[in-house]
Design an enzyme around this catalytic site. Structure first.
Site, mmCIF file in Angstrom:
data_model
loop_
_atom_site.group_PDB
_atom_site.id
_atom_site.type_symbol
_atom_site.label_atom_id
_atom_site.label_comp_id
_atom_site.label_asym_id
_atom_site.label_seq_id
_atom_site.Cartn_x
_atom_site.Cartn_y
_atom_site.Cartn_z
ATOM 1 N N VAL A 1 43.786 44.658 38.464
ATOM 2 C CA VAL A 1 43.119 45.037 37.224
ATOM 3 C C VAL A 1 42.288 46.286 37.490
ATOM 4 O O VAL A 1 41.530 46.347 38.459
ATOM 5 C CB VAL A 1 42.214 43.909 36.692
ATOM 6 C CG1 VAL A 1 41.394 44.391 35.507
ATOM 7 C CG2 VAL A 1 43.043 42.694 36.300
ATOM 8 N N ALA B 1 37.830 48.099 40.064
ATOM 9 C CA ALA B 1 39.149 47.457 40.044
ATOM 10 C C ALA B 1 39.059 46.189 40.879
ATOM 11 O O ALA B 1 38.075 45.947 41.577
ATOM 12 C CB ALA B 1 40.223 48.383 40.593
ATOM 13 N N LYS B 2 40.075 45.359 40.811
ATOM 14 C CA LYS B 2 40.144 44.159 41.637
ATOM 15 C C LYS B 2 41.584 43.678 41.691
ATOM 16 O O LYS B 2 42.357 43.907 40.747
ATOM 17 C CB LYS B 2 39.255 43.035 41.066
ATOM 18 C CG LYS B 2 38.810 42.024 42.114
ATOM 19 C CD LYS B 2 37.754 42.621 43.037
ATOM 20 C CE LYS B 2 37.213 41.589 44.022
ATOM 21 N NZ LYS B 2 36.117 42.158 44.828
ATOM 22 N N GLY B 3 41.936 43.029 42.775
ATOM 23 C CA GLY B 3 43.278 42.472 42.912
ATOM 24 C C GLY B 3 43.226 41.082 43.476
ATOM 25 O O GLY B 3 42.228 40.672 44.086
ATOM 26 N N ASP C 1 38.723 41.258 50.703
ATOM 27 C CA ASP C 1 37.854 40.374 49.934
ATOM 28 C C ASP C 1 38.110 38.963 50.458
ATOM 29 O O ASP C 1 38.564 38.782 51.593
ATOM 30 C CB ASP C 1 38.158 40.515 48.434
ATOM 31 C CG ASP C 1 37.031 39.962 47.563
ATOM 32 O OD1 ASP C 1 37.161 38.807 47.112
ATOM 33 O OD2 ASP C 1 36.034 40.668 47.338
#
Length: 378
Positions: free
Chosen positions: A22, A67-69, A108
């Site tokens: 995202v 952003a992040k995944g 993460d």
């Protein structure tokens, strides 16, 4: 972006996993955000964390957007080879939307420097040349930065020292409790002890221990390395995990899970200062109650931003092909954290608001100004 990740297990069975990336906002620069492998990952969680990253980068004046995944998988159930295949297929699927000037993943929950090395290699193979800046949090041998592994913890401790001074507590001899003895909490406990704080209680998923005279953090680390957790640590008293959150200490660092301090336990919290090492460890209801109790809460987008700051440093170094010393990285990190602290506290005093609201207002304002300055095209 939602992707399917077909995986051939070591026994030949085929599974199909779900992955996400995202991108929230890029008004201030390329997207930046971690990649988590966790069995509870879903699109809404990744959306929320991407937005969090936008505010965190803006607050620390890092020229990134959020952003992040994530991949919905329990990495503990998979071999190293299987995790590598998941990582490489996920990377190949999202490759069109990432890049050193577009979107830069980092480790993460459930991922580490090895994951980032596989991501960098997969992306580089597709480009036909090595692209060191496509991810951060890499091993030193492939473009990682000195100081990166301890950066989030070092940032937490730098802010904790400022927060204690803010409320008139001398850090030398001050007491602290740490919930979570993982990537962030473990190193934070050691750094706090080095700064003269007395760490009297810690917990992890396996158990919790306490010693009013101060725990031996080095011995705790050795025990965790040997046994896999804090349970059965022989040199301190075992306590309930909840007792760490309600310990009678000057400083509490919740560095484990979201929502650890909530309406059900907030009235028992006795710490003078709470520094959020995890993302969202204090619920909205608990936050209001803590304010009424006079507890100073330092929000996550300030307190645990050290990781993204040194990720930025790593990206800069990779793009220049010139690496800094660990002392230089650490000094730059602490300076950046302290500047952000001064900015947030000044805003909070000027507008008579909490540190959380001050931090959020400053971050949103910076993103708004960048968005407005860029204008609308066409």
């Amino acid at each position: 972006m939602s992707v399917s990740i077909p995986l051939r297990r070591d026994d030949g069975v085929i599974e199909v996993l779900k992955g996400y990336r995202v991108q929230h906002n890029n008004s201030r620069g390329p997207y930046k955000g971690g990649l988590r492998f966790d069995r509870n990952v879903d699109l809404d969680e990744i959306r929320a964390l991407a937005m969090w990253m936008t505010w965190k980068c803006a607050l620390l004046d890092v020229p990134y957007g959020g952003a992040k995944g994530g991949v919905r998988v329990d990495p503990r159930r998979y071999s190293t080879g299987e995790i590598e295949r998941i990582t490489r297929r996920y990377t190949s699927e999202i490759a069109p939307v990432i890049g050193p000037n577009h979107d830069i993943p980092a480790p993460d929950v459930g991922t580490d420097e090895n994951t980032m090395a596989w991501m960098m290699d997969t992306y580089s193979v597709g480009r036909g040349h090595t692209v060191l800046g496509v991810v951060t949090g890499k091993p030193l041998d492939v473009g990682g930065s000195l100081g990166r592994s301890a950066s989030t913890s070092r940032g937490v401790v730098a802010i904790a020292l400022e927060a204690l001074r803010h409320v008139g507590i001398d850090s030398a001899g001050a007491t602290a409790a740490v919930q979570g003895f993982g990537k962030v909490g473990r190193t934070a406990a050691r750094l706090m002890q080095e700064e003269g704080l007395r760490v009297v209680a810690v917990s992890d998923a396996t158990g919790a221990v306490a010693d009013p005279d101060g725990l031996d953090v080095a011995a705790l680390e050795s025990h965790v390395d040997d046994s896999g957790g804090l349970a059965a640590f022989p040199f301190a008293k075992s306590i309930d995990a909840e007792d760490v959150l309600t310990a009678n200490v000057d400083l509490l660092v919740p560095a484990a899970v979201e929502g650890a301090i909530h309406a059900g336990n907030v009235q028992q919290v006795r710490a003078r200062v709470i520094v959020e090492g995890a993302n969202g460890p204090v619920t909205a209801e608990a936050d209001k109650a803590l304010a009424e109790l006079g507890v100073l809460v330092v929000p996550d987008i300030l307190a645990n931003a050290g990781g993204v700051v040194v990720s930025y440093f790593e990206w800069v170094q990779a793009n220049q092909s010139y690496w800094w010393s660990e002392a230089e990285v650490n000094d730059k990190l602490v300076d950046r954290m302290q500047r952000a602290w001064r900015l947030v506290t000044s805003y909070a005093v000027e507008h008579a608001v909490s540190l959380r609201l001050a931090a959020t207002c400053l971050a949103v304002e910076r993103v708004y100004k960048a968005h407005a300055a860029r204008g609308l095209y066409p």
